[in-house]
Write an enzyme that holds these catalytic residues in place. Structure first.
Site, PDB file in Angstrom:
ATOM      1  N   HIS A 183       0.825  -1.213   0.000  1.00  0.00           N
ATOM      2  CA  HIS A 183       0.000   0.000   0.000  1.00  0.00           C
ATOM      3  C   HIS A 183       0.862   1.267   0.000  1.00  0.00           C
ATOM      4  O   HIS A 183       1.643   1.476   0.914  1.00  0.00           O
ATOM      5  CB  HIS A 183      -0.867  -0.025   1.261  1.00  0.00           C
ATOM      6  CG  HIS A 183      -1.822   1.102   1.391  1.00  0.00           C
ATOM      7  ND1 HIS A 183      -1.831   1.928   2.492  1.00  0.00           N
ATOM      8  CD2 HIS A 183      -2.799   1.531   0.571  1.00  0.00           C
ATOM      9  CE1 HIS A 183      -2.793   2.819   2.351  1.00  0.00           C
ATOM     10  NE2 HIS A 183      -3.395   2.605   1.186  1.00  0.00           N
ATOM     11  N   HIS A 205      -0.749  10.964  -1.947  1.00  0.00           N
ATOM     12  CA  HIS A 205      -2.036  10.574  -1.351  1.00  0.00           C
ATOM     13  C   HIS A 205      -2.928  11.754  -0.992  1.00  0.00           C
ATOM     14  O   HIS A 205      -4.102  11.807  -1.390  1.00  0.00           O
ATOM     15  CB  HIS A 205      -1.796   9.723  -0.107  1.00  0.00           C
ATOM     16  CG  HIS A 205      -3.068   9.318   0.561  1.00  0.00           C
ATOM     17  ND1 HIS A 205      -3.684  10.084   1.535  1.00  0.00           N
ATOM     18  CD2 HIS A 205      -3.877   8.248   0.380  1.00  0.00           C
ATOM     19  CE1 HIS A 205      -4.799   9.499   1.917  1.00  0.00           C
ATOM     20  NE2 HIS A 205      -4.946   8.379   1.239  1.00  0.00           N
TER      21      HIS A 205
HETATM   22  O1  G3P Z   1      -6.059   0.798  -1.769  1.00  0.00           O
HETATM   23  C1  G3P Z   1      -6.853   1.072  -0.683  1.00  0.00           C
HETATM   24  C2  G3P Z   1      -6.527   2.338   0.019  1.00  0.00           C
HETATM   25  O2  G3P Z   1      -5.436   2.972  -0.588  1.00  0.00           O
HETATM   26  C3  G3P Z   1      -7.639   3.292   0.114  1.00  0.00           C
HETATM   27  O3  G3P Z   1      -7.410   4.286   1.070  1.00  0.00           O
HETATM   28  O4  G3P Z   1      -6.865   6.550   1.751  1.00  0.00           O
HETATM   29  O5  G3P Z   1      -5.092   4.837   1.673  1.00  0.00           O
HETATM   30  O6  G3P Z   1      -6.010   5.768  -0.428  1.00  0.00           O
HETATM   31  P1  G3P Z   1      -6.285   5.394   0.996  1.00  0.00           P
HETATM   32 CA    CA Z   2      -4.815   4.646  -2.093  1.00  0.00          CA
END
Ligand code: G3P
Ligand code: CA
Length: 289
Positions: free
Chosen positions: A39, A81
């Site tokens: 992630h 992000h």
């Molecule tokens: O891929 C799932 C996740 O990235 C969604 O939440 O806020 O980390 O982009 P966020």
């Molecule tokens: Ca994400």
């Protein structure tokens, strides 16, 4: 035995049964187990959404990475992000008069001056916010696969078409690459637009639609990717019971799972993928089953 230990044991047994059962449905991963997706890269060990974070994922032996794509003031796609540069760069020091430091209010040249690594660790000083172009080239260089999130699409009209154009220019929309790429968003409209522009591409909706609405989402999304705390085995089964736009059952990638008990839990639910900041921890949990 303590109640929590009993629960953990039950989850572990359920996970093991699910992994080993010959009647388990086919999963999206190459090994037959749940796919592990790093992630924002291996973001527990390197600054998120940087080239260093996907290098780290590769070093740890993971092929799938996730990122977040947004757009600059002058129309360049960048990997970051938050809609603000403040948390993950030194923008407040470099441009003190420009609060609230939104990505959309800075040019690509301005963003290229920022340090996106020092906030995480001095060891990463000088790390940059990558453009999507730079990022795709590193993903290719590392032989990785990408879960690309279109972040805050409501701020960036036309970002779906622009992202697909860049992916095409980088060679990522040919048959060989389509199997290494998933595009996702929290915006159903955005996912639908991507599907309509490039029907062959695998897409994912981020969230947990009501079971009654899954058929509607299945017209344009191959996967439903919910927060792991929001789901159950029953919900995952309901998703799997629906056929997606490419004639395959819908899949489920759950996020963000960073400890072994949660990993066992979601594997027990039957998810197809686990999105994690700590891919090594999830891998160890899966191997311990
Ligand atoms: O891929 C799932 C996740 O990235 C969604 O939440 O806020 O980390 O982009 P966020
Ligand atoms: Ca994400």
């Amino acid at each position: 035995m303590h109640a929590r230990a009993v629960a953990a044991t039950a989850v572990a047994i359920l996970a093991a049964v699910t992994l080993l059962s010959p009647s388990s449905p086919a999963r999206a991963g190459e090994t037959g187990d749940a796919t592990v997706i790093a992630h924002r890269g291996a973001s527990a060990y390197a600054p998120e959404n940087t080239l260093a974070s996907i290098d780290k994922a590769a070093q740890l032996g993971f092929t799938w990475v996730e990122n977040d794509v947004q757009r600059t003031k002058d129309g360049r796609l960048v990997v970051i992000h938050d809609d603000s540069l403040a948390r993950t760069t030194n923008v407040e020091d470099v441009f003190p008069g420009r609060a609230p430091w939104k990505v959309k209010d800075f040019t690509a040249a301005e963003i290229a001056r920022l340090d996106a690594g020092s906030w995480y660790s001095p060891a990463y000083a000088g790390t940059r916010v990558p453009t999507l172009e730079q990022y795709m080239r590193r993903v290719e260089h590392n032989h990785e696969r990408l879960l690309l999130e279109i972040k805050n699409p409501e701020l960036y009209p036309g970002i779906e078409q622009q992202t697909l154009k860049l992916l095409g220019n980088e060679g990522w929309l040919d048959q060989r690459h389509l199997g290494r790429l998933v595009v996702q968003s929290f915006s159903a409209d955005s996912v639908r637009t991507v599907h309509e522009l490039k029907p062959a591409l695998t897409t994912a909706f981020l969230g947990k639609p009501p079971v009654a609405q899954l058929h509607a989402y299945a017209r344009f999304a191959d996967l439903v990717n919910p927060s792991y705390g929001s789901i159950s085995a029953g919900y995952v089964s309901s998703v799997h019971a629906v056929t997606g736009p490419h004639g395959r059952r819908l899949g489920v990638f759950a996020w963000t799972v960073d400890d072994k008990v949660a990993a066992w839990q979601v594997v027990g639910y039957g998810v197809d993928g686990i999105i994690t900041n700590k891919p090594d921890v999830v891998r160890a949990a899966l191997r311990a089953n």
